[in-house]
Design a protein around this motif. Structure first.
Motif, PDB file in Angstrom:
ATOM      1  N   LYS A   1       8.526   9.275   5.109  1.00  0.00           N
ATOM      2  CA  LYS A   1       7.184   9.294   4.511  1.00  0.00           C
ATOM      3  C   LYS A   1       6.134   9.822   5.500  1.00  0.00           C
ATOM      4  O   LYS A   1       5.017  10.132   5.085  1.00  0.00           O
ATOM      5  CB  LYS A   1       6.725   7.913   4.031  1.00  0.00           C
ATOM      6  CG  LYS A   1       7.469   7.419   2.821  1.00  0.00           C
ATOM      7  CD  LYS A   1       6.718   6.223   2.267  1.00  0.00           C
ATOM      8  CE  LYS A   1       7.293   5.787   0.939  1.00  0.00           C
ATOM      9  NZ  LYS A   1       6.420   4.782   0.310  1.00  0.00           N
TER      10      LYS A   1
ATOM     11  N   HIS B   1      13.799   8.362   2.242  1.00  0.00           N
ATOM     12  CA  HIS B   1      13.076   7.308   2.967  1.00  0.00           C
ATOM     13  C   HIS B   1      13.490   5.917   2.507  1.00  0.00           C
ATOM     14  O   HIS B   1      13.349   4.952   3.231  1.00  0.00           O
ATOM     15  CB  HIS B   1      11.562   7.512   2.852  1.00  0.00           C
ATOM     16  CG  HIS B   1      11.036   7.496   1.456  1.00  0.00           C
ATOM     17  ND1 HIS B   1      10.724   6.341   0.804  1.00  0.00           N
ATOM     18  CD2 HIS B   1      10.786   8.497   0.584  1.00  0.00           C
ATOM     19  CE1 HIS B   1      10.294   6.628  -0.415  1.00  0.00           C
ATOM     20  NE2 HIS B   1      10.320   7.926  -0.579  1.00  0.00           N
TER      21      HIS B   1
ATOM     22  N   PHE C   1       1.172   6.010   6.731  1.00  0.00           N
ATOM     23  CA  PHE C   1       2.322   5.182   6.375  1.00  0.00           C
ATOM     24  C   PHE C   1       2.849   4.385   7.560  1.00  0.00           C
ATOM     25  O   PHE C   1       3.915   3.775   7.470  1.00  0.00           O
ATOM     26  CB  PHE C   1       3.432   6.052   5.767  1.00  0.00           C
ATOM     27  CG  PHE C   1       3.045   6.630   4.425  1.00  0.00           C
ATOM     28  CD1 PHE C   1       3.031   5.827   3.293  1.00  0.00           C
ATOM     29  CD2 PHE C   1       2.668   7.951   4.311  1.00  0.00           C
ATOM     30  CE1 PHE C   1       2.650   6.337   2.063  1.00  0.00           C
ATOM     31  CE2 PHE C   1       2.292   8.474   3.080  1.00  0.00           C
ATOM     32  CZ  PHE C   1       2.282   7.659   1.961  1.00  0.00           C
TER      33      PHE C   1
ATOM     34  N   GLY D   1       3.162  12.379   4.750  1.00  0.00           N
ATOM     35  CA  GLY D   1       3.016  12.512   3.306  1.00  0.00           C
ATOM     36  C   GLY D   1       1.629  12.177   2.786  1.00  0.00           C
ATOM     37  O   GLY D   1       1.349  12.330   1.611  1.00  0.00           O
ATOM     38  N   GLY D   2       0.756  11.732   3.683  1.00  0.00           N
ATOM     39  CA  GLY D   2      -0.591  11.374   3.238  1.00  0.00           C
ATOM     40  C   GLY D   2      -1.595  12.442   3.597  1.00  0.00           C
ATOM     41  O   GLY D   2      -1.640  13.489   2.962  1.00  0.00           O
ATOM     42  N   CYS D   3      -2.385  12.186   4.654  1.00  0.00           N
ATOM     43  CA  CYS D   3      -3.489  13.098   4.984  1.00  0.00           C
ATOM     44  C   CYS D   3      -3.002  14.357   5.714  1.00  0.00           C
ATOM     45  O   CYS D   3      -3.759  15.286   5.904  1.00  0.00           O
ATOM     46  CB  CYS D   3      -4.507  12.386   5.858  1.00  0.00           C
ATOM     47  SG  CYS D   3      -3.918  12.105   7.545  1.00  0.00           S
TER      48      CYS D   3
ATOM     49  N   ALA E   1       0.827  -1.207   0.000  1.00  0.00           N
ATOM     50  CA  ALA E   1       0.000   0.000   0.000  1.00  0.00           C
ATOM     51  C   ALA E   1       0.861   1.257   0.000  1.00  0.00           C
ATOM     52  O   ALA E   1       0.553   2.234  -0.671  1.00  0.00           O
ATOM     53  CB  ALA E   1      -0.927  -0.008   1.211  1.00  0.00           C
ATOM     54  N   CYS E   2       1.967   1.191   0.757  1.00  0.00           N
ATOM     55  CA  CYS E   2       2.822   2.369   0.866  1.00  0.00           C
ATOM     56  C   CYS E   2       3.621   2.609  -0.405  1.00  0.00           C
ATOM     57  O   CYS E   2       4.207   3.672  -0.583  1.00  0.00           O
ATOM     58  CB  CYS E   2       3.797   2.221   2.022  1.00  0.00           C
ATOM     59  SG  CYS E   2       2.982   2.198   3.606  1.00  0.00           S
ATOM     60  N   GLY E   3       3.717   1.621  -1.253  1.00  0.00           N
ATOM     61  CA  GLY E   3       4.432   1.833  -2.509  1.00  0.00           C
ATOM     62  C   GLY E   3       5.855   1.339  -2.500  1.00  0.00           C
ATOM     63  O   GLY E   3       6.500   1.347  -3.522  1.00  0.00           O
TER      64      GLY E   3
END
Lengths: 282, 393
Positions: A167, A104, A140, A170-172, A34-36
């Motif tokens: 990370k 990261h 993350f 880096g999302g919401c 999911a995190c890539g």
């Protein structure tokens, strides 16, 4: 297009030590689909306790593959005590540097190595988790201790840098206030003076109130509202700003600490370094 | 042997057509006049703009007076959205979709936090909208609906005529971002009742730095750039004469090649897609394969990551793009693929190939020849999907 060094490109196009080891002595995994990016690292020791074989598998970008490849080369021949001293900086340096947004990848390498060593030592999962601390970034899955360690090791000073390295945030972006707090905790108070706005120091009370209101309206409240919260300005006495939390903020247990710090740091940025925020007692 | 240049990233930008360059050159050198001047130097510049306006209008079957030249697609989108909202200050509701280009999406989200009510319509697995949902969302307060004609990442084409008719019947203004559609699909403004339409030059073989906003006659619209009387007061700023001339030529050429785009380019795309699905491990197409731009395919390769794929392709001279987090400039993968519910196992390994009228059979063969081993190689490095691979054997 990333500006990768020749060394990064070499380790990406010709990765060393890809694959599996039958009956490895230690296996560590970091990251997720999911995190890539995700890394599985394993090693086998020789009779003297040195790493004689290291292999990896990576799902990830060019620098993730290169960092993992570099790491395997770095640890082969080392004892576990030597290997565990490797920092993410060491991995990045070995590769001639990584773009800031890609740091990261080096952190993921160091964490996978740590996990593999813990796995060899049969360190129990709970203890490992406790060592990692509490999750700060839900998106993350990054914990406070991980963030603090990376802040210290890499002298990070902004949320953006922390995001580049871990990370986290880096999302919401909801954890940004908490990351700011962690940075502030590491660097302590020594930097306070640096950021001060000397020109603003001799403000009249009216000027200061206007600036406080402006910062609240333009910067602080919109952020809180994005998370379903709100805030009300109750009083201003000199540098003391009294606010009351509303909406979701008022019932959130972490609000007192997080929000007070967040509001205070914003007011210090936009108004004056001397601002102290207090929460109104009901 | 030096590696070839195989450009398959035409939804990002296109090669400037040699005819376009030629059409532009005179306006950099001898004919550099300002079209607003009152002397002989103005005349060729003004004529070039008039001609270009006609060429653009012809491509989308509009009246030349409805064409406003801008600096890019993003400016066109901003001018349309902000211009309409400023003209109807009483209405506070905006409708758009979750799969818009950032030029529309980020602006609408900003407006949604600053005094407007924003509805972002979801899409289904194929990337298509539910028009009933649009119908239900429209209300008397809806000022503007902004929906793209075709998606830049997947090429999925929305039923824009139906959408425009529905929006118009509810009394709202309809803006369409047609940046990816223009030059690839026949656009007919006599049949599609959109009020405003954005076009970008560099997506159809004109240079970067030139765009068009179509504004239907009778549309209330407050200019974004206020200044001189250029573009009949709808966009201030001295006209970018060479680029306008180039865009005009590019539109004319797009009209000429439209059939080729619909047939030959589409066949190339279909062949590329078919062969990659057959030969590469765990490949699947993202989005509606029926209602789609003829030049675009978005293919996900399971358990491998897009940036790594692109770097390996790039080393072979192949240019494409990806919806992975690492290539998006943020840590989040493509908002378009996520809105479609593409699982994480596939979203990070999505690759978009977008062809053009310059793409050849040989290039398609070359892409397949290089892509398949790249996918296999990265799959070997990946910790995921081993069990599935073994299960398949």
């Amino acid at each position: 297009m990333w500006d990768y060094t020749e060394k990064v490109k070499d380790h990406f196009y010709n990765p060393r030590n890809v694959g599996n080891i039958a009956n490895p002595d230690g296996v560590g995994e970091e990251g997720s689909l999911a995190c890539g990016d995700s890394l599985r690292l394993m090693f086998k020791l020789d009779e003297k306790g040195r790493i004689k074989e290291a292999k990896f598998q990576t799902f990830g970008c060019g620098s993730a593959i290169a960092s993992a490849s570099a790491l395997t080369e770095m640890i082969i021949g080392k004892t576990l005590e030597e290997a565990e001293k490797i920092t993410n900086q060491d991995i990045a340096e070995y590769l001639g540097g990584l773009p800031p947004e890609k740091m990261h990848c080096s952190v993921m390498g160091r964490e996978a190595l740590e996990a593999a060593i813990a796995n060899y030592r049969k360190e129990d999962v709970e203890a490992l988790r406790a060592r990692k601390g509490q999750v700060v970034c839900e998106c993350f899955g990054v914990t406070d201790n991980e963030i603090v360690r990376v802040i210290k090791e890499n002298q990070l000073r902004s949320v953006e840098e922390v995001t580049n390295f871990t990370k986290a945030g880096g999302g919401c972006r909801r954890c940004h206030p908490r990351i700011e707090e962690l940075i502030a905790g590491v660097i302590g108070v020594e930097q306070k003076q640096e950021a001060a706005h000397p020109s603003l120091k001799k403000m009249s009370n009216i000027q200061k109130m206007k600036l406080i209101e402006e910062a609240l309206e333009r910067e602080i409240k919109p952020t809180l509202r994005a998370d379903g919260g709100d805030l009300e300005l109750i009083d201003i006495e000199g540098d003391r700003v009294v606010v009351a939390l509303r909406g979701m903020c008022s019932s959130c247990p972490s609000s007192e600490l997080t929000l007070k710090k967040y509001v205070e740091s914003k007011l210090r940025e936009f108004v004056s370094e001397d601002i102290i925020v207090e929460e109104a007692k009901p | 042997m030096s590696k070839p240049t195989v450009y398959a990233d035409n939804n990002a930008t296109t090669m400037v057509a040699p005819e376009v360059v030629e059409a532009m050159l005179p306006f950099f050198t001898g004919q550099y006049g300002n079209p607003s001047s009152m002397h002989y130097m103005a005349i060729p510049a003004e004529q070039a703009i008039t001609r270009a306006r006609e060429q653009v209008a012809q491509l989308i079957n509009a009246d030349p007076s409805e064409i406003v030249f801008t600096s890019c697609g993003t400016e066109s989108d901003n001018a349309a959205i902000r211009g309409v909202l400023a003209a109807v200050p009483g209405k506070k509701h905006i409708i758009t979709t979750r799969v818009e280009h950032p030029a529309v999406r980020n602006l609408c989200q900003y407006l949604g936090k600053n005094g407007y009510r924003l509805t972002e319509l979801p899409v289904d697995k194929l990337g298509q909208l539910d028009l009933d949902e649009l119908r239900e969302t429209l209300d008397d307060d809806t000022a503007l609906v902004s929906i793209m004609w075709a998606n830049n990442e997947t090429g999925v084409v929305f039923p824009i005529t139906e959408i425009a008719e529905m929006v118009k019947s509810r009394g709202a203004v309809f803006h369409c971002d047609a940046v990816q559609a223009a030059g690839k699909l026949p656009l007919d403004m006599q049949k599609v009742p959109a009020d405003l339409l954005s076009v970008s030059g560099h997506k159809l073989h004109a240079p970067k730095g030139i765009g068009v906003l179509y504004v239907r006659k009778g549309t209330y619209f407050v200019p974004l750039l206020m200044g001189g009387h250029q573009e009949k007061g709808r966009r201030g700023g001295t006209e970018n004469v060479p680029y306008i001339a180039g865009l005009g030529k590019a539109c004319e050429l797009a009209g000429v090649h439209m059939r080729d785009e619909q047939t030959r380019v589409k066949d190339l795309r279909d062949r590329l897609e078919k062969e990659l699905l057959e030969k590469a491990p765990d490949a699947s197409v993202n989005g509606d394969r029926v209602s789609r731009l003829p030049n675009t395919t978005s293919i996900s390769f399971k358990y491998i990551e897009g940036e790594a794929i692109l770097l390996m392709l790039s080393a072979e001279g192949i240019a494409a793009s990806s919806g992975s987090a690492c290539t998006s400039g943020s840590l989040e993968p493509s908002h378009v693929l996520r809105a479609m519910g593409v699982p994480f196992t596939r979203v990070h390994g999505s690759i978009r190939f977008s062809l053009s009228r310059y793409t050849t059979q040989e290039e398609v063969s070359y892409i397949v020849e290089k892509m398949v081993p790249v996918a296999r190689r990265l799959r070997e490095i990946s910790p995921f999907g081993r069990d599935e691979q073994h299960a398949q054997k």
